[in-house]
Design a protein around this motif. Structure first.
Motif, mmCIF file in Angstrom:
data_model
loop_
_atom_site.group_PDB
_atom_site.id
_atom_site.type_symbol
_atom_site.label_atom_id
_atom_site.label_comp_id
_atom_site.label_asym_id
_atom_site.label_seq_id
_atom_site.Cartn_x
_atom_site.Cartn_y
_atom_site.Cartn_z
ATOM 1 N N THR A 44 -68.063 41.300 93.730
ATOM 2 C CA THR A 44 -68.496 40.993 92.370
ATOM 3 C C THR A 44 -68.692 42.262 91.550
ATOM 4 O O THR A 44 -69.389 43.187 91.996
ATOM 5 N N TYR A 45 -68.088 42.294 90.356
ATOM 6 C CA TYR A 45 -68.349 43.388 89.417
ATOM 7 C C TYR A 45 -69.743 43.197 88.823
ATOM 8 O O TYR A 45 -70.095 42.104 88.372
ATOM 9 N N PHE A 46 -70.530 44.288 88.799
ATOM 10 C CA PHE A 46 -71.880 44.186 88.260
ATOM 11 C C PHE A 46 -72.117 45.129 87.084
ATOM 12 O O PHE A 46 -73.170 45.063 86.432
ATOM 13 N N ALA A 47 -71.177 46.020 86.790
ATOM 14 C CA ALA A 47 -71.327 46.946 85.670
ATOM 15 C C ALA A 47 -69.948 47.433 85.247
ATOM 16 O O ALA A 47 -68.965 47.299 85.972
ATOM 17 N N GLY A 48 -69.898 48.019 84.047
ATOM 18 C CA GLY A 48 -68.636 48.513 83.535
ATOM 19 C C GLY A 48 -67.945 47.499 82.642
ATOM 20 O O GLY A 48 -68.556 46.544 82.162
ATOM 21 N N ILE A 95 -70.200 49.617 97.736
ATOM 22 C CA ILE A 95 -70.199 49.722 96.281
ATOM 23 C C ILE A 95 -68.998 50.575 95.895
ATOM 24 O O ILE A 95 -68.808 51.664 96.437
ATOM 25 N N THR A 96 -68.189 50.063 94.968
ATOM 26 C CA THR A 96 -66.964 50.755 94.562
ATOM 27 C C THR A 96 -66.980 51.053 93.070
ATOM 28 O O THR A 96 -67.339 50.189 92.259
ATOM 29 N N ASP A 97 -66.596 52.269 92.739
ATOM 30 C CA ASP A 97 -66.396 52.678 91.340
ATOM 31 C C ASP A 97 -64.890 52.746 91.110
ATOM 32 O O ASP A 97 -64.208 53.631 91.628
ATOM 33 N N TYR A 98 -64.362 51.795 90.340
ATOM 34 C CA TYR A 98 -62.949 51.784 89.987
ATOM 35 C C TYR A 98 -62.767 52.520 88.653
ATOM 36 O O TYR A 98 -63.481 52.237 87.686
ATOM 37 N N TRP A 99 -61.807 53.424 88.612
ATOM 38 C CA TRP A 99 -61.473 54.102 87.355
ATOM 39 C C TRP A 99 -59.991 53.931 87.075
ATOM 40 O O TRP A 99 -59.143 54.240 87.921
ATOM 41 N N PHE A 100 -59.674 53.415 85.888
ATOM 42 C CA PHE A 100 -58.297 53.156 85.492
ATOM 43 C C PHE A 100 -57.911 54.071 84.335
ATOM 44 O O PHE A 100 -58.675 54.239 83.388
ATOM 45 N N ASP A 116 -60.496 55.571 92.766
ATOM 46 C CA ASP A 116 -61.694 54.831 93.157
ATOM 47 C C ASP A 116 -62.503 55.600 94.191
ATOM 48 O O ASP A 116 -61.945 56.294 95.051
ATOM 49 N N PHE A 117 -63.815 55.435 94.115
ATOM 50 C CA PHE A 117 -64.717 55.900 95.160
ATOM 51 C C PHE A 117 -65.454 54.698 95.737
ATOM 52 O O PHE A 117 -65.956 53.858 94.979
ATOM 53 N N THR A 118 -65.534 54.622 97.068
ATOM 54 C CA THR A 118 -66.258 53.541 97.724
ATOM 55 C C THR A 118 -67.256 54.100 98.721
ATOM 56 O O THR A 118 -66.881 54.869 99.616
ATOM 57 N N PHE A 135 -67.601 48.667 88.221
ATOM 58 C CA PHE A 135 -68.397 48.837 89.442
ATOM 59 C C PHE A 135 -68.535 47.503 90.157
ATOM 60 O O PHE A 135 -68.897 46.504 89.542
ATOM 61 N N GLU A 136 -68.262 47.536 91.461
ATOM 62 C CA GLU A 136 -68.213 46.304 92.244
ATOM 63 C C GLU A 136 -69.058 46.411 93.513
ATOM 64 O O GLU A 136 -69.057 47.443 94.192
ATOM 65 N N ALA A 137 -69.777 45.347 93.821
ATOM 66 C CA ALA A 137 -70.529 45.243 95.071
ATOM 67 C C ALA A 137 -69.796 44.291 96.012
ATOM 68 O O ALA A 137 -69.295 43.245 95.579
ATOM 69 N N THR A 138 -69.728 44.666 97.283
ATOM 70 C CA THR A 138 -68.999 43.876 98.271
ATOM 71 C C THR A 138 -69.862 43.615 99.491
ATOM 72 O O THR A 138 -70.526 44.524 100.004
#
Length: 237
Positions: free
Chosen positions: A144-148, A98-103, A84-86, A127-130
């Motif tokens: 909240t996830y807003f994309a992906g 803003i966080t980009d989660y990669w699994f 993840d990148f935040t 992708f999540e906004a906090t």
């Protein structure tokens, strides 16, 4: 795909402009840090994502702006493998991120995910906004996830949301933290409004020498929605 890459480029330009502004407008210092946790189970927001895992982290900060890389690698083939990148900003008690989660969890055929696959209907990126605020005695965050890859069973975007309230406290010289998390609607956490996480964490520093100690922790987590309970031990290096 091209439209999404354009959006990513715009976000990068905004982030770069923000860093440039803070550098020129304020006398701030660039700082960096790195570390890792070893946990007996990977439990996140009341969900079981794997067994024994190593979770490294690295961060670079400039004033209130920071970029953090975080990962998790389990010892079992089908444990969640995550990177993840935040990008976050904090001032006073307020924080936004803003966080980009990669699994990268293999499927039954052993196939893995391509990191550079940003198509919406994949299991690669989320992708999540906090937004959060720390009041001191307690803190609250809205995520909240807003994309992906975040969709309901009917194909509509879920906007999966996790709201958490937490409070630190001390008992007998031990650092403790209580947390309560819920989802307000159908999401990856539940099929409706539900409490999905009730947790209590206990932390302590184990002194090795006069100048060196190792932080350890234990955490009990209940997920009333899934009727599950977890007990996790962790070491921070």
């Amino acid at each position: 795909m091209e439209k999404f890459r354009f959006k990513k480029s715009v976000l990068f330009m905004i982030a770069f402009s923000a860093v440039t502004f803070f550098t020129k407008a304020q006398k701030v210092e660039l700082s960096a840090g790195a570390g890792a946790d070893i946990v007996s189970s990977y439990i996140w927001r009341g969900q079981n994502l794997g067994g024994v895992s190593i979770q490294p982290t690295a961060a670079i900060s400039l004033g209130g702006l920071s970029l953090t890389a975080w990962g998790s690698v389990g010892f079992e083939n089908y444990d969640t493998k995550e990177f993840d990148f935040t990008l976050s900003y904090g001032t006073g008690g307020f924080s936004a991120a803003i966080t980009d989660y990669w699994f990268d969890t293999p499927d039954i055929n052993g196939d893995v995910n391509n990191y550079f696959d940003y198509a919406a209907h994949t299991t690669v990126h989320m992708f999540e906004a906090t937004l959060g605020y720390d009041f001191g005695p307690a803190a609250i965050s809205w995520n909240t996830y807003f994309a992906g890859m975040d969709y309901k069973t009917d194909g509509d975007r879920a906007y999966s949301t996790y709201i958490e309230a937490s409070a630190p406290f001390k008992v007998g010289g031990l650092d403790m933290k209580a947390e309560l998390g819920l989802t307000p609607w159908e999401s990856i956490y539940s099929d409706k409004l539900n409490i999905v996480n009730i947790g209590v964490k206990v932390g302590k520093d184990i002194r090795v020498t006069e100048s060196f100690s190792i932080p350890v922790s234990t955490k009990i987590t209940f997920n009333p929605n899934q009727e599950r309970c977890y007990f996790v031990f962790g070491i921070t290096l």
